[in-house]
Write a protein that holds these residues in place. Sequence first.
Motif, short mmCIF file in Angstrom:
data_model
loop_
_atom_site.label_atom_id
_atom_site.label_comp_id
_atom_site.label_asym_id
_atom_site.label_seq_id
_atom_site.Cartn_x
_atom_site.Cartn_y
_atom_site.Cartn_z
N MET A 1 49.39 43.99 33.48
CA MET A 1 48.91 42.88 34.29
C MET A 1 49.80 42.70 35.52
N TYR A 2 49.19 42.48 36.65
CA TYR A 2 49.95 42.23 37.88
C TYR A 2 50.55 40.83 37.85
N ARG A 3 51.76 40.71 38.36
CA ARG A 3 52.47 39.43 38.35
C ARG A 3 52.36 38.73 39.69
N LEU A 4 52.26 37.41 39.61
CA LEU A 4 52.15 36.56 40.80
C LEU A 4 53.39 35.68 40.89
N ALA A 17 52.84 25.53 40.58
CA ALA A 17 52.73 26.99 40.56
C ALA A 17 52.49 27.48 39.15
N GLN A 18 53.24 26.93 38.21
CA GLN A 18 53.05 27.32 36.81
C GLN A 18 51.67 26.92 36.31
N THR A 19 51.24 25.72 36.64
CA THR A 19 49.92 25.26 36.21
C THR A 19 48.81 26.16 36.74
N GLY A 20 48.98 26.65 37.96
CA GLY A 20 47.97 27.52 38.55
C GLY A 20 47.98 28.94 38.03
N GLY A 21 49.01 29.32 37.30
CA GLY A 21 49.05 30.64 36.69
C GLY A 21 50.07 31.60 37.24
N SER A 215 43.29 30.51 42.31
CA SER A 215 42.43 31.50 42.97
C SER A 215 43.16 32.83 43.14
N LEU A 216 44.43 32.76 43.53
CA LEU A 216 45.24 33.98 43.64
C LEU A 216 45.38 34.66 42.29
N ARG A 217 45.64 33.86 41.26
CA ARG A 217 45.78 34.40 39.91
C ARG A 217 44.51 35.11 39.46
N GLU A 218 43.39 34.47 39.66
CA GLU A 218 42.11 35.04 39.23
C GLU A 218 41.78 36.30 40.01
N THR A 219 42.05 36.30 41.31
CA THR A 219 41.80 37.49 42.12
C THR A 219 42.69 38.64 41.68
N LEU A 220 43.93 38.35 41.40
CA LEU A 220 44.86 39.39 40.95
C LEU A 220 44.45 39.93 39.59
N ASP A 221 44.02 39.04 38.70
CA ASP A 221 43.60 39.48 37.37
C ASP A 221 42.40 40.39 37.43
N ARG A 222 41.49 40.12 38.37
CA ARG A 222 40.30 40.98 38.48
C ARG A 222 40.67 42.40 38.88
N GLN A 223 41.77 42.56 39.60
CA GLN A 223 42.18 43.90 40.02
C GLN A 223 42.68 44.73 38.83
N GLY A 224 43.09 44.04 37.78
CA GLY A 224 43.61 44.76 36.62
C GLY A 224 42.56 45.09 35.58
N GLN A 225 41.32 44.69 35.82
CA GLN A 225 40.25 44.93 34.84
C GLN A 225 39.67 46.32 34.96
#
Length: 225
Positions: A1-4, A17-21, A215-225
């Motif tokens: 998983m990519y880290r943010l 920041a933590q709450t957002g992921g 939104s950044l977290r979700e976008t980054l997560d999609r790249q790892g799928q």
Amino acid sequence: MYRLEVIASTLQEAIDAQTGGADSVEICVDLAVGGLTPPLDLARAIRDAVIIDTHMMIRPHAASFYYTPHDIDVILRAAESAARIGVTQIVFGALTSNAEVDLELVRQVKQAAGGLALTFHRALDDARDPTGDVAALRGLADRILSSGGAPNIREGRERMGAWVRTYGAALRFACAGGVTLDNLPELVRTTSAPEYHVGGAARSNGVVEVARVRSLRETLDRQGQ
């Protein structure tokens, strides 16, 4: 998983920041000049309030990345303090008068920090030979936060990708300097870097916003799928 990673200059920003992921926060102040050493009380409060990684900036001023003996005393005391309060790692960078990475000072700082992990920050992007300096930092730095030796990561993305391919087994790389929600997918494809560091992209009206981080977290997560 990519880290943010999200820059946090207040306790509330770190919590948001933590709450957002976010996976980590870089704790610093004076973002307008690229970030400076935070007050120790702020770093301690953030460490106590979050469970994600805490990366404390050590940078006494924004005049340059070449430091005087007085500056070095200040830097070493800050590194000792970071170790004492127990942040996850320190974020530091320095250049010699010849615009080469100051490897000896990096060693001193890491020793003063009691062996805490060390991120070498964007001082690298001002170096005369950033690729050669990345090679020299193996075994000394643990992580490189950079825009690929360019003014911004868009311009430096190809070089960052080359560094990841060549040195990724010895160093962790974090893309920085203009990472946005829109360019995240391209940066992941181009660089394959394991980490992405954001400042303005996580902010609204200059303050970290949970929805933007998410939104950044979700976008980054999609790249790892």
